[in-house]
Design a protein around this motif. Structure first.
Motif, PDB file in Angstrom:
ATOM      1  N   HIS A 328      -4.182  84.249  39.514  1.00 42.46           N
ATOM      2  CA  HIS A 328      -3.052  84.176  40.426  1.00 42.46           C
ATOM      3  C   HIS A 328      -3.370  83.248  41.596  1.00 42.46           C
ATOM      4  CE1 HIS A 328       0.754  86.485  40.676  1.00 42.46           C
ATOM      5  NE2 HIS A 328       0.776  85.992  41.898  1.00 42.46           N
ATOM      6  N   ILE A 329      -4.594  83.407  42.139  1.00 47.78           N
ATOM      7  CA  ILE A 329      -5.036  82.605  43.274  1.00 47.78           C
ATOM      8  C   ILE A 329      -5.253  81.159  42.878  1.00 47.78           C
ATOM      9  CG2 ILE A 329      -7.023  82.241  44.817  1.00 47.78           C
ATOM     10  CD1 ILE A 329      -5.263  84.528  45.645  1.00 47.78           C
ATOM     11  N   ALA A 330      -5.873  80.973  41.704  1.00 47.53           N
ATOM     12  CA  ALA A 330      -6.199  79.618  41.264  1.00 47.53           C
ATOM     13  C   ALA A 330      -4.937  78.814  41.005  1.00 47.53           C
ATOM     14  CB  ALA A 330      -7.060  79.665  40.004  1.00 47.53           C
ATOM     15  N   GLY A 331      -3.846  79.516  40.680  1.00 47.14           N
ATOM     16  CA  GLY A 331      -2.624  78.811  40.320  1.00 47.14           C
ATOM     17  C   GLY A 331      -2.769  78.225  38.942  1.00 47.14           C
ATOM     18  N   GLY A 332      -1.811  77.440  38.523  1.00 45.98           N
ATOM     19  CA  GLY A 332      -1.870  76.833  37.194  1.00 45.98           C
ATOM     20  C   GLY A 332      -1.430  77.812  36.135  1.00 45.98           C
ATOM     21  N   VAL A 333      -1.243  77.293  34.936  1.00 50.17           N
ATOM     22  CA  VAL A 333      -0.727  78.080  33.837  1.00 50.17           C
ATOM     23  C   VAL A 333      -1.714  78.001  32.686  1.00 50.17           C
ATOM     24  CG1 VAL A 333       1.126  78.264  32.148  1.00 50.17           C
ATOM     25  CG2 VAL A 333       1.644  77.653  34.522  1.00 50.17           C
ATOM     26  N   GLY A 334      -2.119  79.143  32.158  1.00 49.61           N
ATOM     27  CA  GLY A 334      -3.044  79.130  31.031  1.00 49.61           C
ATOM     28  C   GLY A 334      -2.310  78.973  29.718  1.00 49.61           C
ATOM     29  N   ILE A 335      -3.081  78.869  28.640  1.00 46.08           N
ATOM     30  CA  ILE A 335      -2.454  78.829  27.326  1.00 46.08           C
ATOM     31  C   ILE A 335      -2.014  80.246  27.011  1.00 46.08           C
ATOM     32  CG2 ILE A 335      -4.657  79.141  26.110  1.00 46.08           C
ATOM     33  CD1 ILE A 335      -3.490  77.396  23.879  1.00 46.08           C
ATOM     34  N   GLY A 336      -0.764  80.387  26.593  1.00 43.27           N
ATOM     35  CA  GLY A 336      -0.217  81.717  26.369  1.00 43.27           C
ATOM     36  C   GLY A 336      -0.539  82.245  24.998  1.00 43.27           C
ATOM     37  N   GLU A 337      -0.021  83.428  24.715  1.00 38.04           N
ATOM     38  CA  GLU A 337      -0.288  84.039  23.417  1.00 38.04           C
ATOM     39  C   GLU A 337       0.892  83.918  22.474  1.00 38.04           C
ATOM     40  OE1 GLU A 337      -2.562  87.470  23.091  1.00 38.04           O
ATOM     41  OE2 GLU A 337      -3.173  87.514  25.172  1.00 38.04           O
ATOM     42  N   SER A 338       2.009  83.380  22.971  1.00 33.45           N
ATOM     43  CA  SER A 338       3.177  83.318  22.095  1.00 33.45           C
ATOM     44  C   SER A 338       3.058  82.170  21.106  1.00 33.45           C
ATOM     45  CB  SER A 338       4.461  83.183  22.914  1.00 33.45           C
ATOM     46  OG  SER A 338       4.525  81.925  23.533  1.00 33.45           O
ATOM     47  N   ALA A 339       2.034  81.315  21.311  1.00 34.74           N
ATOM     48  CA  ALA A 339       1.828  80.195  20.386  1.00 34.74           C
ATOM     49  C   ALA A 339       1.117  80.640  19.116  1.00 34.74           C
ATOM     50  CB  ALA A 339       1.015  79.099  21.070  1.00 34.74           C
ATOM     51  N   ARG A 340       1.153  81.918  18.838  1.00 29.37           N
ATOM     52  CA  ARG A 340       0.466  82.424  17.661  1.00 29.37           C
ATOM     53  C   ARG A 340       1.219  82.084  16.387  1.00 29.37           C
ATOM     54  NH1 ARG A 340      -0.764  88.589  19.466  1.00 29.37           N
ATOM     55  NH2 ARG A 340      -2.603  88.208  20.755  1.00 29.37           N
ATOM     56  N   GLY A 341       0.486  81.995  15.298  1.00 31.73           N
ATOM     57  CA  GLY A 341       1.107  81.752  14.008  1.00 31.73           C
ATOM     58  C   GLY A 341       1.646  83.041  13.412  1.00 31.73           C
ATOM     59  N   ASP A 342       2.010  82.987  12.168  1.00 30.87           N
ATOM     60  CA  ASP A 342       2.496  84.164  11.458  1.00 30.87           C
ATOM     61  C   ASP A 342       1.809  84.226  10.106  1.00 30.87           C
ATOM     62  OD1 ASP A 342       4.357  85.992  12.668  1.00 30.87           O
ATOM     63  OD2 ASP A 342       5.589  84.232  13.060  1.00 30.87           O
ATOM     64  N   ARG A 343       0.550  84.590  10.116  1.00 36.72           N
ATOM     65  CA  ARG A 343      -0.178  84.617   8.856  1.00 36.72           C
ATOM     66  C   ARG A 343       0.262  85.828   8.050  1.00 36.72           C
ATOM     67  NH1 ARG A 343      -6.379  83.164  10.168  1.00 36.72           N
ATOM     68  NH2 ARG A 343      -6.497  83.414   7.916  1.00 36.72           N
ATOM     69  N   PRO A 344       0.451  85.637   6.736  1.00 35.37           N
ATOM     70  CA  PRO A 344       0.873  86.778   5.925  1.00 35.37           C
ATOM     71  C   PRO A 344      -0.184  87.874   5.919  1.00 35.37           C
ATOM     72  CG  PRO A 344       0.299  84.887   4.547  1.00 35.37           C
ATOM     73  CD  PRO A 344       0.285  84.409   5.962  1.00 35.37           C
ATOM     74  N   VAL A 345       0.271  89.116   6.014  1.00 36.65           N
ATOM     75  CA  VAL A 345      -0.629  90.263   5.898  1.00 36.65           C
ATOM     76  C   VAL A 345      -0.508  90.778   4.473  1.00 36.65           C
ATOM     77  CG1 VAL A 345      -1.261  92.519   6.791  1.00 36.65           C
ATOM     78  CG2 VAL A 345      -0.297  90.796   8.340  1.00 36.65           C
ATOM     79  N   ALA A 346      -1.596  90.733   3.734  1.00 41.27           N
ATOM     80  CA  ALA A 346      -1.560  91.088   2.318  1.00 41.27           C
ATOM     81  C   ALA A 346      -1.406  92.592   2.140  1.00 41.27           C
ATOM     82  CB  ALA A 346      -2.843  90.607   1.647  1.00 41.27           C
ATOM     83  N   PRO A 347      -0.730  93.008   1.076  1.00 40.77           N
ATOM     84  CA  PRO A 347      -0.663  94.445   0.774  1.00 40.77           C
ATOM     85  C   PRO A 347      -2.055  94.951   0.406  1.00 40.77           C
ATOM     86  CG  PRO A 347       0.212  93.150  -1.050  1.00 40.77           C
ATOM     87  CD  PRO A 347      -0.052  92.189   0.079  1.00 40.77           C
ATOM     88  N   ILE A 348      -2.243  96.274   0.527  1.00 39.15           N
ATOM     89  CA  ILE A 348      -3.567  96.860   0.319  1.00 39.15           C
ATOM     90  C   ILE A 348      -4.096  96.553  -1.087  1.00 39.15           C
ATOM     91  CG2 ILE A 348      -2.626  99.123  -0.365  1.00 39.15           C
ATOM     92  CD1 ILE A 348      -5.774  98.600   1.791  1.00 39.15           C
ATOM     93  N   GLY A 349      -3.196  96.377  -2.055  1.00 39.17           N
ATOM     94  CA  GLY A 349      -3.630  96.105  -3.432  1.00 39.17           C
ATOM     95  C   GLY A 349      -4.436  94.832  -3.571  1.00 39.17           C
ATOM     96  N   ARG A 350      -4.332  93.926  -2.603  1.00 40.44           N
ATOM     97  CA  ARG A 350      -5.007  92.634  -2.685  1.00 40.44           C
ATOM     98  C   ARG A 350      -6.474  92.674  -2.252  1.00 40.44           C
ATOM     99  NH1 ARG A 350      -3.583  87.626  -1.406  1.00 40.44           N
ATOM    100  NH2 ARG A 350      -5.836  87.439  -1.392  1.00 40.44           N
TER     101      ARG A 350
END
Lengths: 438, 438
Positions: A328-350
């Motif tokens: 907050h003090i330093a100012g500036g904007v960090g890299i956010g977390e919304s830039a995440r991908g959408d990797r498929p989550v495999a079913p348990i059978g895999r």
């Protein structure tokens, strides 16, 4: 002392964690302010009832029932109300008014993380949530920052203290589940309604958060495969012991070996698993947590500590508060977390792992051959087999088979177990447990 | 992919860590750039000899002997040359030209840390050095950020892989020091000149860095009390085992209990110590490292992983590079490290711990009483005593006493040991070992 300016900190919630956060913030203001590079002023504490009894004494004049008023004008908002609403609304409101948010709300993050990270990124604010997984143990920041230049391959975590306490006592005392659970409830290690812990839901929320960070993606809570420990009895623990294992409730996040379109798939799952007694996770006792991380360059790492507790969790919250203040003090904007991908989550059978299958079988000729054939037909290869004869409740002889398999695909294994259950030489499938941590 | 701009990364040094850093930066540019929020471009690698053989293949066109030219115009400078000069001059030059610095140079930080942090703070640049302690294990960032809201009380660390490998093999095989050291050298686990590891100097540098961060102060390397493991023989390991201990070379950083002007004093020390075999540190095997941290609110935490290795250390370097890049992109100035205090580091005589004293004594009447009197006169209380009779090299009977003490002040203990050595019933003081981790 460095004191460029004052930051107003709003605290939402004064339960076991919140009251400790307030106490530590008030008691250590100078020290924390020096580290933060700004005066940290606790502006107020929003509670449902200002007259409710508290774990620790708090200044009455800081308590308010008006969360909204507290949030407006705060620089840092600490959300420790728990649950989805009104926590979600308050957090969004705080972010939109430009505050950095610190929260330990795993249920909210696991279900509404993407929405919250988006809201933060839109205004360049930060959301920190170290306390949401494994209490005081620094695990999220190491995953996000320290391992940012590496490639996480697998995480195995003991992330629920209640179930670890129960399984550990069952392992050490040979006691049965219900007995230890009742004891744990009496001692305050387990809640009156232990469902969220015992059925693995709490661990599943943490698994979703860990996997999302480790694999730079959004793992929806629904995609986490989840099994609890209620089926683990003294006999299962004893079988595990005999084979050199201990049973732990593990949250596993794993990058699956690439094949075609699934090359980027991950698996996120929670279940009681067999862990080699020589593995560092095996010696995690009582209510402690530990997270084992395997990264491509770093190799295996382990993070260990208390998995619960008001003061312990408050440590993680305050670490996030000081870091948020610095930002907050330093100012500036960090890299956010919304830039995440959408990797498929495999079913348990895999997934592919080794298994230990325990069967009650008929005590007659040819049983072994029949069982071996069913496994072989299913493509499941036997690594180890032990047959014991014991008396059952009626005094009749009961033959029990404990089969350790080589690595097999879960789908093939579960189909094979169905075939075993349907076979006339199998009286009962007692347990099917996966082996993890190899 | 987010790519706001390109950051030029200069690498100084292409040894076992540097070459791995270069390889990973080149192979994973897209992934690392995405996480950093900026394109990370390896601008060049400064080496002493561009034609020297390397552990891994590197593009010849990136190699240069002109470090100065490379540093000018770089946004991030990674220093992996080791040693004091010219590393120190290059780092100061990089900071003064506005670059963020990432280094793994423990010798430099332990001896010139204050100067480097001052230079960084003057221009608002950052110096990151996670790789300088315990290779891939995230420990400095957790201390600096995750525990920023807490109060560290003690750190016990196994921070030197070579000595842990040696002690572990001695413990498991009953082998003697020289034998295992020769083996470790042949296998590449120990250097041809093992002095820095075996005498504890490497661990002392790491202890100074850990204590400085944990206690927000500047610990000069000269203030670290340092003893090596060369005096530990098979008999000492055996005695330890019999008493339920394992011997580990520990770096201990501890806040001493306050009394008057010394209230703020800390102790920073490295020596082989007895650790209870049930303690999590006891099971740290081979060349692995582990750091055990006790904080006021968080309670005990442990961080475990590989303590050495080119790729493992490169993981820590790259984590720092990505974080430095994020900071560089975000703009703003963080709170620096030059704002540290100067807490007094107490002499070793001030610490209080338990001890195990092993004595060869005369095999005659009244020996026990004499020894007990000397201890009692010195204010050292006996917790446990074992007497054994064995044959010495000449075939004569030799009586050995192993004495476990209650907690005692080191000064009182060492005075008492001097009195024991001077006594005519004591043939030889075999070992005096401290018990840590309790």
């Amino acid at each position: 002392m460095i004191e460029h300016r004052t930051l107003r900190v709003a605290l939402l919630g004064a339960g076991s964690v919140g009251s400790q956060v307030a106490r530590l913030l008030l008691d250590n203001t100078d020290e924390l302010s020096e580290r933060a590079g700004a005066r940290l002023e606790l502006a107020g504490i929003a509670v449902r009832d200002v007259n409710a009894p508290r774990d620790v004494e708090l200044p009455q004049e800081l308590l308010t029932t008006d969360a909204h008023e507290l949030i407006v004008g705060a620089d840092i908002v600490i959300e420790l109300m728990g649950g989805i609403e009104p926590a979600r609304t308050h957090i969004i409101e705080a972010l939109q008014s430009g505050a950095d948010v610190v929260t330990g709300n795993k249920a909210l993050l696991a279900s509404h993380g993407a929405e919250i990270f988006d809201a933060a990124d839109q205004v360049g604010a930060s959301v920190s949530y170290e306390a949401s997984v494994a209490a005081a143990i620094p695990i999220l920041r190491p995953l996000k920052d320290s391992l940012a230049g590496d490639h996480v391959r697998r995480i195995f975590g003991i992330v629920n203290g209640t179930t670890n306490y129960i399984l550990d006592r069952m392992d050490r005392e040979g006691a049965d589940f219900d007995e230890v659970l009742a004891d744990a409830q009496a001692l305050g290690y387990a809640e009156a309604d232990p469902t969220a812990d015992v059925e693995g839901h709490d661990a599943a929320q943490k698994a979703a958060i860990l996997a999302s960070l480790a694999f730079h993606t959004n793992v929806p809570l629904e995609a986490v495969h989840c099994e609890g420990i209620a089926s683990i009895d003294a006999a299962a623990i004893e079988n595990a012991k005999n084979a050199g294992y201990v049973i732990k409730l593990l949250a596993t996040c794993e990058q699956l070996p690439g094949e075609g379109a699934d090359g980027e798939a991950i698996s996120v799952r929670v279940y009681p698993a067999l862990v080699d007694r020589e593995h560092p996770l095996a010696s995690v006792r009582g209510g402690n947590n530990a997270v084992y991380v395997e990264a491509a360059a770093a190799g295996p790492l382990m993070f260990y500590g208390a998995g619960a507790g008001g003061r312990e969790t408050a440590s993680a919250i305050l670490g996030d508060v000081v870091s948020a203040a610095r930002r907050h003090i330093a100012g500036g904007v960090g890299i956010g977390e919304s830039a995440r991908g959408d990797r498929p989550v495999a079913p348990i059978g895999r997934i592919t792992t080794r298994y230990q299958i325990t069967l009650d079988v008929a005590d007659k000729q040819g049983v072994l051959a029949t069982v071996a054939n069913i496994l072989s037909d299913g493509g499941v290869s036997i690594a180890r087999l032990e047959q014991t004869i014991a008396e059952d409740e009626t005094g009749a002889n009961r033959a029990r088979l404990v089969i350790g398999t080589h690595r097999a695909r879960e789908q093939a294994l579960s189909d094979t177990v169905e075939n075993l259950a349907a076979s006339d030489v199998v009286v009962r499938v007692v347990t099917v447990l996966r082996v993890e941590g190899e």
